[in-house]
Scaffold this motif. Structure first.
Motif, PDB file in Angstrom:
ATOM      1  N   SER A   4       0.848  -1.178   0.000  1.00  0.00           N
ATOM      2  CA  SER A   4       0.000   0.000   0.000  1.00  0.00           C
ATOM      3  C   SER A   4       0.886   1.231   0.000  1.00  0.00           C
ATOM      4  O   SER A   4       1.465   1.593   1.012  1.00  0.00           O
ATOM      5  CB  SER A   4      -0.890  -0.018   1.235  1.00  0.00           C
TER       6      SER A   4
ATOM      7  N   MET B  38       2.162   5.011   0.000  1.00  0.00           N
ATOM      8  CA  MET B  38       1.669   6.173   0.722  1.00  0.00           C
ATOM      9  C   MET B  38       1.834   7.408  -0.144  1.00  0.00           C
ATOM     10  O   MET B  38       2.922   7.687  -0.627  1.00  0.00           O
ATOM     11  CB  MET B  38       2.488   6.308   2.000  1.00  0.00           C
TER      12      MET B  38
ATOM     13  N   GLU C  10       5.197   3.469   2.418  1.00  0.00           N
ATOM     14  CA  GLU C  10       4.002   2.632   2.320  1.00  0.00           C
ATOM     15  C   GLU C  10       3.447   2.326   3.698  1.00  0.00           C
ATOM     16  O   GLU C  10       4.094   2.609   4.712  1.00  0.00           O
ATOM     17  CB  GLU C  10       4.335   1.336   1.602  1.00  0.00           C
ATOM     18  N   ILE C  11       2.243   1.776   3.697  1.00  0.00           N
ATOM     19  CA  ILE C  11       1.655   1.322   4.963  1.00  0.00           C
ATOM     20  C   ILE C  11       1.603  -0.202   4.899  1.00  0.00           C
ATOM     21  O   ILE C  11       1.198  -0.769   3.888  1.00  0.00           O
ATOM     22  CB  ILE C  11       0.241   1.902   5.147  1.00  0.00           C
ATOM     23  N   THR C  12       2.074  -0.853   5.962  1.00  0.00           N
ATOM     24  CA  THR C  12       2.092  -2.328   5.939  1.00  0.00           C
ATOM     25  C   THR C  12       1.402  -2.884   7.181  1.00  0.00           C
ATOM     26  O   THR C  12       1.229  -2.178   8.172  1.00  0.00           O
ATOM     27  CB  THR C  12       3.531  -2.891   5.967  1.00  0.00           C
TER      28      THR C  12
ATOM     29  N   LEU D 102      -1.197  -1.722  11.879  1.00  0.00           N
ATOM     30  CA  LEU D 102      -0.621  -1.119  10.686  1.00  0.00           C
ATOM     31  C   LEU D 102       0.610  -0.301  11.060  1.00  0.00           C
ATOM     32  O   LEU D 102       0.668   0.281  12.152  1.00  0.00           O
ATOM     33  CB  LEU D 102      -1.632  -0.191  10.015  1.00  0.00           C
TER      34      LEU D 102
ATOM     35  N   TYR E 283      -4.627   2.794   3.824  1.00  0.00           N
ATOM     36  CA  TYR E 283      -4.053   1.472   3.544  1.00  0.00           C
ATOM     37  C   TYR E 283      -4.903   0.751   2.492  1.00  0.00           C
ATOM     38  O   TYR E 283      -4.397   0.223   1.514  1.00  0.00           O
ATOM     39  CB  TYR E 283      -3.994   0.646   4.833  1.00  0.00           C
ATOM     40  N   ARG E 284      -6.238   0.780   2.715  1.00  0.00           N
ATOM     41  CA  ARG E 284      -7.134   0.051   1.807  1.00  0.00           C
ATOM     42  C   ARG E 284      -7.129   0.647   0.412  1.00  0.00           C
ATOM     43  O   ARG E 284      -7.106  -0.075  -0.583  1.00  0.00           O
ATOM     44  CB  ARG E 284      -8.564   0.096   2.357  1.00  0.00           C
TER      45      ARG E 284
ATOM     46  N   LEU F 113      -4.016  -0.126  -1.785  1.00  0.00           N
ATOM     47  CA  LEU F 113      -3.576  -1.519  -1.835  1.00  0.00           C
ATOM     48  C   LEU F 113      -3.380  -2.021  -3.266  1.00  0.00           C
ATOM     49  O   LEU F 113      -4.284  -1.950  -4.084  1.00  0.00           O
ATOM     50  CB  LEU F 113      -4.642  -2.365  -1.147  1.00  0.00           C
TER      51      LEU F 113
END
Ligand code: ATP
Length: 597
Positions: A445, A447, A540-542, A560, A589-590, A593
């Protein structure tokens, strides 16, 4: 020509046949036809030429690389047509190989008329072609361009039209016959095979020498028994073992037979490190010699490998020297692009995470089981911050495997590699098999927007940052519970000035325990009253097992995290309750993705 050589026309004829098919069975038949005619003395050269090379890549010998202009000049001299005519023909057919073939044919016809059959061409042998190309590759320094043109035009002059076509394609690096290593081994095995296991013996010898020309030469001149005796040699790369892929811990444990060694899958450059005394050689995944790019790794290996001779494997990963965190793979690529290696070493420091041992002081480890290799690796490595074993666990529990996987992803790794540890779990050089299984995250995802986060704690700095904070623990706001939930540790993006001021900024906010409104699984060195807001952007978001932001909302036992966060600026205009909310981060995040890999 003696029987110790082979006419190049034979090779060119087979090249033409190979080019005309895509079927592996046909290729094997043509190769057998070629091997039948090839004396042992030149079989290595025939194989290298067939691959469009003069040596295996790992030897790091000079490459042919002749520019288009010089090639055109050489063709012009060899055929007697002006460079303009050569160019025109090249434009018309779109391929210099084909162009030289056509021009030589045209010249043949006119010379037949003019000289009534005067032979313009001499008989070329494989040795003559190979040695001339080798001289061309090795010509360097002043006057070398002229020498290259002279050598090449001489060769093309003596060549038949068809031979000239293939010589030009080899020189251009465009000989694409589509013959795979495996096809050559099949043909060698059939032609030279007296025993059923010939193919395996050839493959094993290839796997440990990475040189099919050399293997073929030993087989043709000394026989299968000599091939069996080939041993691992420090300085010759071993073809790497590769992993299959699965996407659930349960499947992985079933496939590997229960208990499994699970290691972090680092996102860097694979390195096969050879040590002989003080000499260190490093090969890449594609078995290119990359020693010169890593003087720092050479130094670590020299100091930390406690064996006179050894071959170990690991991943070279870029790190942030201030926080000790991994940096994305791209940072290593930046380092490779820098011209001054000493500057690159300083700007892009690396660490090496070791995961296998292939050879040690006269003993080969390829056929030994994983745990034995791992144990010996541990024994001979004196671990330091920069040179150590890959992080790992041994488990038969899918939940534990999943948790370890998430913690690896959170550290910036691609996932994990699970390795079978039963007694048959050998190192399968040159093969992709089920003894190693990679489990990579499926989604990424990215950012795009910045977020405003609340500083809830800090970690002491090291190195240049000793005496101040090295990283700040940052949290998002959760209005539902009125708490601050951690989402990352921010250590990058601060100027020296900002760093120096930090103790002053937080002086009055220090408390000796975690604030009751802070929800954190991580233990900070110093806790703060949640007050200061900063703007941050990440790569990114993980998913993360360490941070509490969005805990359990996307996956059980995971929250997250923002990967590679960078400080942008302080936001004194914002109250902690104005910070980005947990819900917003879940949304980000969603939305971003994307499937990876
Ligand atoms: P990928 O794109 O997944 O890296 P690949 O074809 O390059 O694929 P794979 O066999 O699929 O290679 O995955 C293994 C690669 O992962 C190795 O080549 C190595 O560079 C890297 N790697 C990182 N950490 C480890 C580890 N602990 N054990 C083995 N390989 C590792």
């Amino acid at each position: 020509m003696t029987s110790r050589d082979l006419e190049f026309s034979t090779v060119a004829n087979i090249f033409e046949k190979l080019e005309s098919t895509t079927k592996r069975t046909d290729m094997v038949i043509y190769l057998i036809e070629l091997f039948k005619k090839t004396p042992a003395t030149v079989i290595d050269k025939v194989i290298y030429l067939m691959m469009g090379k003069l040596y295996p890549d790992w030897m790091g010998m000079p490459e042919l690389g002749i520019g288009e202009r010089l090639l055109i000049r050489a063709i012009s001299i060899a055929t007697g047509f002006s460079e303009k005519v050569v160019e025109r023909e090249f434009k018309r057919v779109g391929d210099l190989g084909k162009a030289v073939e056509n021009l030589k044919m045209r010249r043949r016809q006119t010379s037949l008329i003019t000289f009534f059959g005067t032979a313009m061409e001499a008989k070329l042998t494989v040795s003559k072609v190979y040695e001339t190309l080798d001289k061309i590759a090795k010509a360097q320094g002043p006057g070398s361009q002229d020498l290259k043109v002279k050598l090449l035009s001489g060769l093309l002059h003596d060549a038949s039209p068809k031979e000239a076509k293939y010589i030009v394609r080899i020189v251009e690096g465009r000989l694409r016959l589509g013959v795979a290593d495996a096809t050559i081994m099949d043909a060698l095995a059939i032609y030279y095979g007296r025993a059923k296991e010939t193919r395996q013996i050839i493959e094993k010898a290839y796997n440990i020498t990475s040189d099919l020309g050399y293997v073929a030469k030993i087989l043709a001149s000394e026989g299968l028994d000599a091939l069996k005796k080939i041993r691992i040699q420090v300085g010759r790369p071993i073809r790497p073992m590769l992993a299959e892929r699965l996407s659930s811990p349960q499947e992985i444990l079933m496939k590997t037979g229960g208990k499994t060694l699970v290691e972090c899958k680092y996102d860097g450059e694979r390195a096969q490190i050879h040590k002989r005394g003080d000499e260190i050689i490093i090969f890449s995944r594609r078995l290119e010699n990359i020693t010169r790019q890593y003087p720092d790794v050479q130094e670590y290996a020299r100091k930390c490998i406690k064996a006179r001779e050894a071959i170990v494997e690991g991943e070279i990963v870029a790190i942030d020297p201030e926080t000790g965190e991994f940096r994305p793979f791209q940072e290593l690529m930046h380092r490779k692009r820098k011209h001054d290696i000493h500057v690159a070493v300083k700007e892009y420091p690396v660490v090496v995470l070791l995961f296998d041992l292939l050879y040690c002081d006269g003993e080969e480890y390829l056929d030994k089981p994983m745990l034995e290799r791992h144990k010996k690796l541990k024994e001979i490595i004196e671990e330091t911050e920069n040179f150590k074993l890959a992080q790992h666990i041994i488990t038969d529990n899918p939940e534990e495997l999943e948790e370890f996987f998430l913690s690896c992803v959170e550290q910036g790794c691609e996932g994990v590699v699970a390795k079978a540890i039963h007694s048959n779990a050998i190192y399968q050089a040159g093969a992709r098999g089920w003894l190693w299984i990679k489990y990579k995250r499926d989604y990424k995802s990215e950012m795009i927007d910045t977020v405003d986060l609340v500083v809830v704690g800090a970690f002491y700095g090291r190195g240049r940052r000793a005496g101040t904070y090295g990283a700040l623990l940052a949290a998002a706001y959760d209005p539902e519970t009125d708490t601050f939930k951690t989402v990352c540790k921010v250590g990058s993006g601060f100027t020296d000035e900002e760093l120096a001021k930090m103790p002053e900024i937080f002086k009055n906010l220090i408390i000796d325990h975690k604030h009751p409104r802070v929800d954190s699984k991580m233990k900070a060195d110093v806790w703060f009253i949640p007050e200061v807001v900063m703007e941050v952007i990440g790569a990114e978001i993980t998913l993360s097992p360490l941070h509490t932001c969005g805990w359990g909302k996307l996956k059980p036992n995971a929250g997250l995290a923002i990967r590679f966060p960078r400080f942008i600026r302080w936001r004194p205009d914002k109250k902690p309750e104005d910070a980005t909310t947990v819900k917003e981060i879940i949304e980000m995040y969603r939305k971003q993705l994307k499937r990876v890999g």
